[in-house]
Design a protein around this motif. Sequence first.
Motif, PDB file in Angstrom:
ATOM      1  N   VAL A 113       0.845  -1.180   0.000  1.00  0.00           N
ATOM      2  CA  VAL A 113       0.000   0.000   0.000  1.00  0.00           C
ATOM      3  C   VAL A 113       0.884   1.235   0.000  1.00  0.00           C
ATOM      4  N   PHE A 114       0.555   2.176  -0.853  1.00  0.00           N
ATOM      5  CA  PHE A 114       1.324   3.408  -0.968  1.00  0.00           C
ATOM      6  C   PHE A 114       0.494   4.583  -0.507  1.00  0.00           C
ATOM      7  N   ALA A 115       1.167   5.565   0.028  1.00  0.00           N
ATOM      8  CA  ALA A 115       0.519   6.825   0.387  1.00  0.00           C
ATOM      9  C   ALA A 115       0.862   7.839  -0.695  1.00  0.00           C
ATOM     10  N   TRP A 116      -0.134   8.441  -1.273  1.00  0.00           N
ATOM     11  CA  TRP A 116       0.082   9.423  -2.320  1.00  0.00           C
ATOM     12  C   TRP A 116      -0.096  10.818  -1.736  1.00  0.00           C
ATOM     13  N   GLU A 117       0.792  11.702  -2.091  1.00  0.00           N
ATOM     14  CA  GLU A 117       0.675  13.110  -1.696  1.00  0.00           C
ATOM     15  C   GLU A 117       0.311  13.876  -2.962  1.00  0.00           C
ATOM     16  N   VAL A 118      -0.814  14.545  -2.944  1.00  0.00           N
ATOM     17  CA  VAL A 118      -1.322  15.192  -4.145  1.00  0.00           C
ATOM     18  C   VAL A 118      -1.310  16.704  -3.946  1.00  0.00           C
ATOM     19  N   TYR A 119      -0.738  17.392  -4.909  1.00  0.00           N
ATOM     20  CA  TYR A 119      -0.758  18.849  -4.935  1.00  0.00           C
ATOM     21  C   TYR A 119      -1.574  19.284  -6.134  1.00  0.00           C
ATOM     22  N   VAL A 120      -2.339  20.346  -5.966  1.00  0.00           N
ATOM     23  CA  VAL A 120      -3.161  20.842  -7.061  1.00  0.00           C
ATOM     24  C   VAL A 120      -2.820  22.301  -7.293  1.00  0.00           C
ATOM     25  N   ASP A 121      -2.471  22.630  -8.519  1.00  0.00           N
ATOM     26  CA  ASP A 121      -2.257  24.016  -8.925  1.00  0.00           C
ATOM     27  C   ASP A 121      -3.428  24.410  -9.806  1.00  0.00           C
ATOM     28  N   ILE A 122      -3.985  25.569  -9.532  1.00  0.00           N
ATOM     29  CA  ILE A 122      -5.129  26.042 -10.311  1.00  0.00           C
ATOM     30  C   ILE A 122      -4.782  27.403 -10.880  1.00  0.00           C
ATOM     31  N   LEU A 123      -4.955  27.558 -12.161  1.00  0.00           N
ATOM     32  CA  LEU A 123      -4.698  28.813 -12.848  1.00  0.00           C
ATOM     33  C   LEU A 123      -6.046  29.435 -13.185  1.00  0.00           C
ATOM     34  N   VAL A 124      -6.332  30.571 -12.592  1.00  0.00           N
ATOM     35  CA  VAL A 124      -7.595  31.264 -12.835  1.00  0.00           C
ATOM     36  C   VAL A 124      -7.344  32.307 -13.911  1.00  0.00           C
ATOM     37  N   LEU A 125      -7.988  32.156 -15.047  1.00  0.00           N
ATOM     38  CA  LEU A 125      -7.807  33.100 -16.150  1.00  0.00           C
ATOM     39  C   LEU A 125      -8.731  34.300 -16.024  1.00  0.00           C
ATOM     40  N   THR A 126      -9.921  34.056 -15.500  1.00  0.00           N
ATOM     41  CA  THR A 126     -10.870  35.144 -15.286  1.00  0.00           C
ATOM     42  C   THR A 126     -11.869  34.699 -14.229  1.00  0.00           C
ATOM     43  N   SER A 127     -12.458  35.651 -13.558  1.00  0.00           N
ATOM     44  CA  SER A 127     -13.442  35.311 -12.534  1.00  0.00           C
ATOM     45  C   SER A 127     -14.618  36.269 -12.608  1.00  0.00           C
ATOM     46  N   GLY A 128     -15.782  35.673 -12.685  1.00  0.00           N
ATOM     47  CA  GLY A 128     -17.000  36.472 -12.670  1.00  0.00           C
ATOM     48  C   GLY A 128     -17.678  36.408 -11.316  1.00  0.00           C
ATOM     49  N   GLY A 129     -16.918  35.993 -10.287  1.00  0.00           N
ATOM     50  CA  GLY A 129     -17.474  35.827  -8.952  1.00  0.00           C
ATOM     51  C   GLY A 129     -17.596  34.351  -8.621  1.00  0.00           C
ATOM     52  N   ASN A 130     -17.851  34.080  -7.370  1.00  0.00           N
ATOM     53  CA  ASN A 130     -18.094  32.708  -6.921  1.00  0.00           C
ATOM     54  C   ASN A 130     -16.911  31.783  -7.206  1.00  0.00           C
ATOM     55  N   LEU A 131     -15.708  32.299  -7.029  1.00  0.00           N
ATOM     56  CA  LEU A 131     -14.496  31.593  -7.426  1.00  0.00           C
ATOM     57  C   LEU A 131     -14.278  30.304  -6.638  1.00  0.00           C
ATOM     58  N   LEU A 132     -14.454  30.316  -5.318  1.00  0.00           N
ATOM     59  CA  LEU A 132     -14.227  29.117  -4.514  1.00  0.00           C
ATOM     60  C   LEU A 132     -15.131  27.963  -4.949  1.00  0.00           C
TER      61      LEU A 132
END
Length: 152
Positions: free
Chosen positions: A1-20
Amino acid sequence: VFAWEVYVDILVLTSGGNLLDSVSLALCAALSETVLPKVEVLEAMEEGEEIQLKVDDRPEAGEAFPLRKLPLCVTVAQIQDRFIFDVTSEEEMCADAMLCVVLDGKTGDTIGLHKLGRGLFDVATLPAMLERCRSTAAALIQQLERELTLKD
């Protein structure tokens, strides 16, 4: 069994609100489709030899990412005595207070609450607001599942 460490990068190009909310929905979709490679440990044949890992990165050999919870943000804005969901940038600026409710998309359980910006919420309205958040999250998850099924 392996433990995975996951990182997430998110690139926001534009936001009209309600980003989360948008980011959490995209993250749920990405993790739901993630396949981890099959990894085997090859024991050392001789003393002093290092243990090696054999990685099979074929999608059909892998296994689905183990999502125990599906964290989904539902942000609520309060403007006077009204609560608004799926707010635009303009509505966010007009809000008296904002609250990000994090729900488990699988069970509907509340995982967390995060107060955003200034202003105060009336605690007495919290139970009704959480119920609306649950129904909103359930509708979002149903739509996400439909989209992911159509993709296949």
